[in-house]
Design a protein around this motif. Structure first.
Motif, short mmCIF file in Angstrom:
data_model
loop_
_atom_site.label_atom_id
_atom_site.label_comp_id
_atom_site.label_asym_id
_atom_site.label_seq_id
_atom_site.Cartn_x
_atom_site.Cartn_y
_atom_site.Cartn_z
N UNK B 43 -31.88 56.38 125.67
CA UNK B 43 -31.24 57.19 126.72
C UNK B 43 -31.99 57.21 127.90
N UNK B 44 -31.60 57.60 129.26
CA UNK B 44 -32.23 57.50 130.53
C UNK B 44 -33.52 58.03 130.51
N UNK B 45 -33.77 59.28 129.99
CA UNK B 45 -35.07 59.80 130.41
C UNK B 45 -36.20 59.60 129.12
N UNK B 46 -35.72 59.19 128.06
CA UNK B 46 -36.63 58.54 127.14
C UNK B 46 -37.26 57.22 127.62
N UNK B 47 -36.19 56.56 128.24
CA UNK B 47 -36.67 55.06 128.78
C UNK B 47 -37.63 55.35 129.90
N UNK B 48 -37.22 56.50 130.96
CA UNK B 48 -38.26 56.46 131.90
C UNK B 48 -39.35 56.97 131.57
N UNK B 49 -39.53 57.81 130.71
CA UNK B 49 -40.88 58.67 130.01
C UNK B 49 -41.71 57.19 129.50
N UNK B 50 -40.99 56.25 128.80
CA UNK B 50 -41.64 55.20 128.13
C UNK B 50 -42.31 54.00 129.13
N UNK B 51 -41.47 54.11 130.35
CA UNK B 51 -41.80 53.08 131.57
C UNK B 51 -43.03 53.70 132.09
N UNK B 52 -43.16 55.10 132.58
CA UNK B 52 -44.02 55.57 133.16
C UNK B 52 -45.50 55.67 132.40
N UNK B 53 -45.27 55.82 130.90
CA UNK B 53 -46.48 55.73 130.13
C UNK B 53 -47.10 54.40 130.12
N UNK B 54 -46.35 53.21 129.75
CA UNK B 54 -47.09 51.83 129.94
C UNK B 54 -47.53 51.58 131.17
N UNK B 55 -46.94 51.92 132.38
CA UNK B 55 -47.23 51.59 133.67
C UNK B 55 -48.90 52.22 133.84
N UNK B 56 -48.95 53.50 133.41
CA UNK B 56 -50.12 54.08 133.59
C UNK B 56 -51.27 53.42 133.18
N UNK B 57 -51.32 52.83 131.91
CA UNK B 57 -52.39 52.14 131.31
C UNK B 57 -52.78 51.04 132.08
N UNK B 58 -51.66 50.26 132.65
CA UNK B 58 -52.02 49.18 133.23
C UNK B 58 -52.50 49.25 134.61
N UNK B 59 -52.10 50.21 135.44
CA UNK B 59 -52.53 50.47 136.50
C UNK B 59 -53.96 51.13 136.27
N UNK B 60 -54.16 52.13 135.58
CA UNK B 60 -55.54 52.59 135.43
C UNK B 60 -56.46 51.35 135.35
N UNK B 61 -55.96 50.34 134.41
CA UNK B 61 -57.18 49.41 134.18
C UNK B 61 -57.58 48.85 135.31
N UNK B 62 -56.36 48.59 136.01
CA UNK B 62 -56.87 47.57 137.27
C UNK B 62 -57.44 48.37 138.64
N UNK B 63 -57.20 49.79 138.77
CA UNK B 63 -57.64 50.37 139.84
C UNK B 63 -59.05 51.00 139.50
N UNK B 64 -59.65 50.77 138.03
CA UNK B 64 -60.69 51.52 137.85
C UNK B 64 -61.76 50.56 138.65
N UNK B 65 -61.49 49.42 138.93
CA UNK B 65 -62.46 48.48 139.44
C UNK B 65 -62.95 48.94 140.83
N UNK B 66 -62.24 49.88 141.50
CA UNK B 66 -62.66 50.52 142.90
C UNK B 66 -63.58 51.72 142.80
N UNK B 67 -63.76 52.01 141.40
CA UNK B 67 -64.78 53.21 141.15
C UNK B 67 -66.05 53.28 141.90
N UNK B 68 -66.48 54.08 142.54
CA UNK B 68 -67.62 54.18 143.25
C UNK B 68 -67.65 53.52 144.48
N UNK B 69 -66.50 52.76 144.97
CA UNK B 69 -66.55 52.03 146.13
C UNK B 69 -65.96 53.19 147.22
N UNK B 70 -66.70 53.20 148.26
CA UNK B 70 -66.58 54.17 149.47
C UNK B 70 -65.05 53.79 150.06
N UNK B 71 -64.63 52.76 149.90
CA UNK B 71 -63.42 52.27 150.41
C UNK B 71 -62.28 52.17 149.42
#
Lengths: 47, 481
Positions: B43-71
């Motif tokens: 269903x719609x909401x189960x699908x959306x929750x699964x989408x967001x859950x997966x995105x979160x991991x991928x995004x956090x993986x790549x955005x962690x590279x900016x850690x400690x950078x003032x910019x």
């Protein structure tokens, strides 16, 4: 728009939209999940 | 050790719930369609929750590279370009409506329908390696995070999490992915924004954070200065193109879209997921920016974890850890399923002469998941240059596959020669311009995408013309006959 304003807007928008989407989805998906679990066929050996 | 006994109880309860859910749906295997796209009943909401859950991991993986950078806040621009790219693909219905019209159940099938077996196998092999490297990077990054949380190398925990995730993905396929993603999102969807706020509080509030960042670097709170600079407009545009291509061709996104119970559900679910991409990215950037003030010398995932650990109140730590576990496991499960279906349907299924039956298909899918689990651990723990290898392979695969899928959907003349050429041209451009000219990243990425698209147009056009001249004999010959 200067960069500070851009940051503030983005952060505000992200928090606002997420709170809305999160609670909306979690609440609406719950009955869907329950229905889905009920619809699943349970093997004979489990009954 | 900062952990309370309740923290350990929370961790154990979480693991038990996730495993129980996986086991509960284990009898839903049945056929391959059931395993890969949950019989198209999500269903719609189960699908959306699964989408967001997966995105979160991928995004956090790549955005962690900016850690400690003032910019770090400059990456908010990337957050918008990522969101816009996905929203555009969402609104056009490119990865939701069109594949359903073609009656495909995987991204590989979509390529196979337009270009035949060879292109599908190339896509399957390249994409499997991309996912394998992504898994290895994820393992490496979260290993650093848990290393900071527990104070020791968490090899046992990491291996256990990988195998628990593989186990529930093997047993219930898409059903268990959707169910567990929901539970995981419920936890980390609350915890991550809260930890982001706590890390800002630890700095002394948003005002203080902005002030400290501008003191640390003059460029911290300004737009990128020149058009062609590393973070400038041109680089932003190239990143935007990459995000567009990713939204078009990543199999884990397709399997989610195609498991929806109707086209409307898939369409709306993808849009909700795309909009949430902005929030996932912003929370990670906030923690990365706070880290620039609190732990300026610790970069990457370790700095990220250090900031969270220092900022979170004691009672919250158990939840913070299961949130991190949830992010890791949710993205792992989706990637496992993607690799499994690539391995069984798009690689072995195409190499075999006869069609795969359900039993063999499911066995191959499970074998693919186990192989990827084992290899991701081996690669993640033993190789140092995974990021560089990933970058090269990902850009070749993404540019080639996006060209194939887009032209396959919209251009009738697109054919096999163009498809194979688009994979080859992207790779060739990247390798030649990197080795011979030491070109900058934006040129490499943008050029590879352009080369793939051009190769597709040129080779398809030439091949079609040749085909036509072969089919139609010259007029003089006709008259003689």
């Amino acid at each position: 728009m200067n960069f500070n304003m851009f940051c503030e807007f983005t952060i505000g928008f992200a928090f606002g939209s997420f709170i809305y989407v999160y609670f909306f989805i979690i609440l609406k998906a719950f009955p869907e999940m329950v229905r889905m679990l009920k619809d699943l066929t349970i093997p004979e050996s489990w009954k | 050790m900062r952990f309370l006994p309740t923290d350990y109880i929370i961790m154990v309860v979480y693991m038990v719930v996730v495993i129980a859910l996986g086991v509960y749906v284990s009898n839903q295997g049945g056929n391959l369609r059931n395993m890969t796209v949950a019989n198209r009943k999500v269903g719609l909401y189960s699908l959306a929750s699964s989408f967001i859950a997966t995105e979160w991991g991928a995004v956090s993986l790549f955005m962690q590279n900016n850690t400690g950078n003032p910019q770090a806040f400059r990456n908010l621009i990337i957050a918008w370009s990522l969101t816009f790219a996905f929203l555009i693909i969402g609104f056009t219905g490119l990865s939701t409506i069109l594949p359903r019209r073609k009656k495909a159940i995987t991204a590989g099938e979509l390529i196979g329908l337009s270009y035949g077996k060879t292109a599908r196998i190339i896509f399957g092999v390249l994409m499997s390696f991309v996912y394998l490297l992504l898994l290895a990077m994820l393992l490496k990054s979260f290993s650093a995070v848990f290393g900071v949380f527990f104070g020791t190398s968490p090899a046992f925990l990491m291996v256990m999490m990988v195998f628990v995730t593989a186990l529930y993905t093997i047993s219930g396929g898409m059903w268990s992915v959707v169910l567990t993603n929901y539970v995981q999102l419920m936890i980390f969807g609350l915890i991550v924004p809260i930890t982001a706020l706590f890390s800002v509080k630890a700095v002394g509030g948003f005002e203080q954070l902005f002030q400290s960042l501008s003191q640390a670097s003059a460029k911290a709170l300004s737009y990128p200065e020149s058009f062609l600079s590393n973070t400038g407009f041109a680089a932003g545009l190239v990143k935007f193109l990459i995000f567009l291509c990713i939204a078009v061709c990543f199999p884990s996104i397709y399997t989610k879209n195609l498991s929806a119970n109707s086209t409307k559900t898939a369409y709306k679910g993808f849009l909700i997921g795309s909009l949430s991409l902005l929030s996932c990215t912003v929370f990670t950037i906030i923690i990365a920016a706070s880290s620039a003030v609190l732990n300026p010398h610790v970069k990457g995932a370790a700095g990220f974890a250090k900031t969270i650990l220092a900022a979170s109140p004691k009672g919250l730590l158990g939840f913070v850890i299961i949130a991190a576990m949830g992010i890791f496991m949710s993205v792992c499960s989706s990637f496992f399923l993607a690799i499994g279906s690539l391995f069984s349907v798009d690689i072995i299924g195409q190499l075999k002469k006869e069609q795969l039956n359900d039993r063999t298909g499911i066995s191959l899918l499970r074998a693919g998941i186990i192989i990827s689990a084992v290899f991701s651990i081996i690669i993640g723990y033993n190789f140092d240059y995974i990021e560089t290898l990933f970058e090269i392979l990902a850009i070749i695969t993404v540019s080639g596959s996006a060209a194939c899928i887009l032209f396959g959907l919209y251009w009738k003349k697109a054919d096999k020669a163009g498809a194979i050429g688009s994979f080859a041209a992207g790779g060739l451009f990247y390798i030649v311009s990197d080795l011979c000219f030491r070109a900058g990243r934006s040129v490499l990425y943008g050029g590879s995408i352009a080369a793939s698209f051009l190769a597709m147009i040129l080779l398809s056009y030439i091949y079609q013309k040749k085909k036509k001249t072969k089919e139609e004999p010259p007029k003089g010959m006709e008259a003689k006959q």
